[in-house]
Design an enzyme around this catalytic site. Sequence first.
Site, PDB file in Angstrom:
ATOM      1  N   LYS A 255       8.079  -1.251   6.506  1.00 59.83           N
ATOM      2  CA  LYS A 255       8.004   0.080   5.913  1.00 59.83           C
ATOM      3  C   LYS A 255       9.190   0.312   5.004  1.00 59.83           C
ATOM      4  CE  LYS A 255       9.505   2.144  10.307  1.00 59.83           C
ATOM      5  NZ  LYS A 255       9.058   2.927  11.445  1.00 59.83           N
TER       6      LYS A 255
ATOM      7  N   GLU B  10      -4.655   6.653   7.657  1.00 56.74           N
ATOM      8  CA  GLU B  10      -3.744   7.794   7.720  1.00 56.74           C
ATOM      9  C   GLU B  10      -4.491   9.004   7.162  1.00 56.74           C
ATOM     10  OE1 GLU B  10      -0.719   7.413   9.062  1.00 56.74           O
ATOM     11  OE2 GLU B  10       0.597   8.947   8.220  1.00 56.74           O
TER      12      GLU B  10
ATOM     13  N   ARG C  27       5.858  -4.138  17.196  1.00 53.06           N
ATOM     14  CA  ARG C  27       6.578  -3.894  15.952  1.00 53.06           C
ATOM     15  C   ARG C  27       6.993  -5.254  15.438  1.00 53.06           C
ATOM     16  NH1 ARG C  27       8.266   0.880  14.301  1.00 53.06           N
ATOM     17  NH2 ARG C  27       8.142   1.899  16.323  1.00 53.06           N
TER      18      ARG C  27
ATOM     19  N   GLU D 140       0.860  -1.193   0.000  1.00 55.60           N
ATOM     20  CA  GLU D 140       0.000   0.000   0.000  1.00 55.60           C
ATOM     21  C   GLU D 140       0.890   1.234   0.000  1.00 55.60           C
ATOM     22  OE1 GLU D 140      -2.490  -0.108   3.485  1.00 55.60           O
ATOM     23  OE2 GLU D 140      -2.956  -2.203   3.141  1.00 55.60           O
TER      24      GLU D 140
ATOM     25  N   ARG E  49      -1.894   8.596  17.067  1.00 61.90           N
ATOM     26  CA  ARG E  49      -0.841   7.580  17.179  1.00 61.90           C
ATOM     27  C   ARG E  49      -0.450   7.353  18.643  1.00 61.90           C
ATOM     28  NH1 ARG E  49       3.048   5.070  18.379  1.00 61.90           N
ATOM     29  NH2 ARG E  49       4.950   4.578  17.246  1.00 61.90           N
TER      30      ARG E  49
ATOM     31  N   ARG F 277      -1.576   9.203  11.785  1.00 59.26           N
ATOM     32  CA  ARG F 277      -2.411   8.026  11.970  1.00 59.26           C
ATOM     33  C   ARG F 277      -3.650   8.379  12.788  1.00 59.26           C
ATOM     34  NH1 ARG F 277       0.475   2.411  13.135  1.00 59.26           N
ATOM     35  NH2 ARG F 277      -1.303   1.033  13.368  1.00 59.26           N
TER      36      ARG F 277
ATOM     37  N   LYS G 273       2.517   4.492   1.386  1.00 58.86           N
ATOM     38  CA  LYS G 273       2.726   4.991   2.740  1.00 58.86           C
ATOM     39  C   LYS G 273       2.456   6.484   2.702  1.00 58.86           C
ATOM     40  CE  LYS G 273       5.950   4.773   6.580  1.00 58.86           C
ATOM     41  NZ  LYS G 273       5.539   6.051   7.091  1.00 58.86           N
TER      42      LYS G 273
ATOM     43  N   PHE H 206      -6.718   1.777   6.268  1.00 57.55           N
ATOM     44  CA  PHE H 206      -5.868   0.645   5.904  1.00 57.55           C
ATOM     45  C   PHE H 206      -6.074  -0.600   6.750  1.00 57.55           C
ATOM     46  CE2 PHE H 206      -2.892   3.598   8.220  1.00 57.55           C
ATOM     47  CZ  PHE H 206      -2.728   2.826   9.367  1.00 57.55           C
TER      48      PHE H 206
HETATM   49  P1  ATP Z   1       6.144   4.086  13.921  1.00 52.41           P
HETATM   50  O1  ATP Z   1       4.721   4.494  13.813  1.00 52.41           O
HETATM   51  O2  ATP Z   1       6.474   2.844  13.171  1.00 52.41           O
HETATM   52  O3  ATP Z   1       6.713   4.172  15.311  1.00 52.41           O
HETATM   53  P2  ATP Z   1       6.659   6.535  12.720  1.00 52.41           P
HETATM   54  O4  ATP Z   1       5.482   7.100  13.413  1.00 52.41           O
HETATM   55  O5  ATP Z   1       7.945   7.264  12.750  1.00 52.41           O
HETATM   56  O6  ATP Z   1       7.004   5.117  13.230  1.00 52.41           O
HETATM   57  P3  ATP Z   1       6.901   5.464  10.198  1.00 52.41           P
HETATM   58  O7  ATP Z   1       7.985   4.635  10.720  1.00 52.41           O
HETATM   59  O8  ATP Z   1       7.271   6.429   9.149  1.00 52.41           O
HETATM   60  O9  ATP Z   1       6.171   6.259  11.295  1.00 52.41           O
HETATM   61  O10 ATP Z   1       5.765   4.465   9.631  1.00 52.41           O
HETATM   62  C1  ATP Z   1       4.670   3.922  10.268  1.00 52.41           C
HETATM   63  C2  ATP Z   1       3.463   4.844  10.103  1.00 52.41           C
HETATM   64  O11 ATP Z   1       3.100   4.991   8.731  1.00 52.41           O
HETATM   65  C3  ATP Z   1       2.178   4.300  10.704  1.00 52.41           C
HETATM   66  O12 ATP Z   1       2.147   4.510  12.094  1.00 52.41           O
HETATM   67  C4  ATP Z   1       1.112   5.103   9.961  1.00 52.41           C
HETATM   68  O13 ATP Z   1       0.863   6.309  10.640  1.00 52.41           O
HETATM   69  C5  ATP Z   1       1.760   5.466   8.645  1.00 52.41           C
HETATM   70  N1  ATP Z   1       1.117   4.885   7.441  1.00 52.41           N
HETATM   71  C6  ATP Z   1       0.961   5.548   6.274  1.00 52.41           C
HETATM   72  N2  ATP Z   1       0.374   4.795   5.345  1.00 52.41           N
HETATM   73  C7  ATP Z   1       0.132   3.583   5.897  1.00 52.41           C
HETATM   74  C8  ATP Z   1      -0.462   2.369   5.439  1.00 52.41           C
HETATM   75  N3  ATP Z   1      -0.915   2.225   4.180  1.00 52.41           N
HETATM   76  N4  ATP Z   1      -0.518   1.333   6.304  1.00 52.41           N
HETATM   77  C9  ATP Z   1      -0.055   1.446   7.571  1.00 52.41           C
HETATM   78  N5  ATP Z   1       0.511   2.578   8.068  1.00 52.41           N
HETATM   79  C10 ATP Z   1       0.611   3.631   7.245  1.00 52.41           C
END
Ligand code: ATP
Length: 580
Positions: A420, A298, A414, A246, A268, A253, A248, A338
């Site tokens: 990702k 998101e 995790r 999908e 989040r 979130r 990103k 998602f």
């Molecule tokens: P994390 O949430 O993993 O601690 P982070 O907040 O720094 O790290 P990223 O590591 O960049 O974020 O990636 C995870 C985040 O990506 C998810 O928490 C969500 O908010 C976002 N996201 C965007 N698109 C999607 C998708 N299609 N499916 C799941 N998550 C997605």
Amino acid sequence: MKFSTLAEYFEKLEGTSKRLELIDILSDLFKKAETSEIGKICYLIQGRVAPFYEPTEIGMAENMVAVAIGRAFNKSKEEVIKLYLKKGNIGLAAEELASKYKHKGELSVTGVFEELLKIAKFEGVGTVEKKVSTLSDLLKKVNPKGAKHIVNIPLDTLRLGVGDPTILDALSLAKHGDKSLRPTLEGGYNKTSDLGLVAETFFKKGTTGIKSIELIVGKPVRPALAERLPSADEAIKRLGKEFAAEPKFDGFRVAVHKNKDKISLFSRNLENTTHAFPDLVGGVEKEVKAESAILEGEAIAYNPQTQEFLPFQETTKRRRKYKVEEMAKKLPLVLFAFDLLYLNGRDITQKPYKGRRKLLESIIAKDGLVIKLSEERILHKTSEITDFFNEVVSEGLEGLMLKKLDSPYIAGGRGFHWVKFKRSQAGALVDTVDCVLLGVYAGKGKRTEFGVGGVLVGVYDDKKDEFVSITRLGTGLTDDEFRRVHEISKKLKVERKPARVNSDIKPSFWVEPKIVLEIASDEITRSPIHTAGRDKDGSGYALRFPRLVKFREADKRAEDATTVEEIKKLYSQQFNHRKK
Ligand code: ATP
């Protein structure tokens, strides 16, 4: 249990900075408490009268608390404030005044909890007076140590240094004799985020009770999180021959909880953000066809005319408390859904991703304007990952999320069920690191004017529930960022190193570990001076040439920062990367 007994335990907790001692003290406390008090004690330890995600605040500022103390012990507000300034802590002022007063009877833990909850719930005309008089009556019915701790609760300055994992360890130790049940308890906590509920269920119904905890609409679920991998080939090894991909989206979130017409949104970091996004609430009402549901997506600012995704800097302007309606018109959001976790009264987290996705598709209106399905492609090959990645990046998105088709939804974890794949992965270090602000260096020279010359930051060791240092940051901040750190640190400054901070380096002053900063750096190196991931030989990890990317206090709690385990993985991934 009398509140004075709880206050004695608070004293003991305050007096130690050793985690094992904290666990022993808490476990002893839980053993002595009545089952019906366990939940309330868990909230009170964290200075609250409800789980942290509920917007139930006592709502009293320093002045109001000073009036209440004065009224209880026959002093003027000015006298209270003078004593407070002399002692440096409002609790110590209350304690001294209370010690000269003969308190009337003595309230139990439940009694104090209920009075505090009552204060939080007053609203409408005369609220201020009702809050002040209830707090002042309450202070007369507890002993001096009790008064000391109670007044710190409304001001959010109760600093016992206890985090959620420490409480979970202590619960296990109290009831089971060792800490082995923490993972089981964590399972219940991940589904409900409600420590009080988990603690009470455990004491009433044991592990069977904990295992049967299901998602509850209205209680936020700790989010499933993704792992990083250095290449598409590695991803395929983990995900199997067939997997979902999908886009990103680079927004924020949102978890949607719907129970008939009651809709709540959580961020989040599990904060209730319903009030900030009336457009999303309206969208869910019209475009989600289910009696009850918990879904995740998101939210991103999106121009429906040009079908253009706006950059994160635009989207994030929507995270505000005021003028929300005006901003909703100016910068409408679209929620790209998602995942689906709960549907029509059933927790479906154990269903495989593929099945959850089908159900998600079945409840989202096809022609909706606000709630849309995230695009999903089923892929098999490295070249397909690369093609899709290039496509989404050219549309201004962040990269891809790759998902295992047969995986359940793993709340609070995790894992490689989600991988990702970000644009920044092309750089030397595979990702940015979310660090916690631990301390501040006083400003010298030009920086005297900002009050801050640099900061000490750390990452989170979730096994030990402590924050460990990883780098110092001085040149990587702009003037505005220095000023912002100064503002934040003024509020969070503490007299001594907080119990959960483990660092050999001493900044000019310490702060309560609360604020998350996203930091980019050139590489992760081994370091003898930092405590992050320190091994038997005394070598930890450090970030080389760190630069601040952004403040993340809006969507991450300190415990959501990058963990030591992740740092170790990033370190070895960067190594593999270079070998290629
Ligand atoms: P994390 O949430 O993993 O601690 P982070 O907040 O720094 O790290 P990223 O590591 O960049 O974020 O990636 C995870 C985040 O990506 C998810 O928490 C969500 O908010 C976002 N996201 C965007 N698109 C999607 C998708 N299609 N499916 C799941 N998550 C997605």
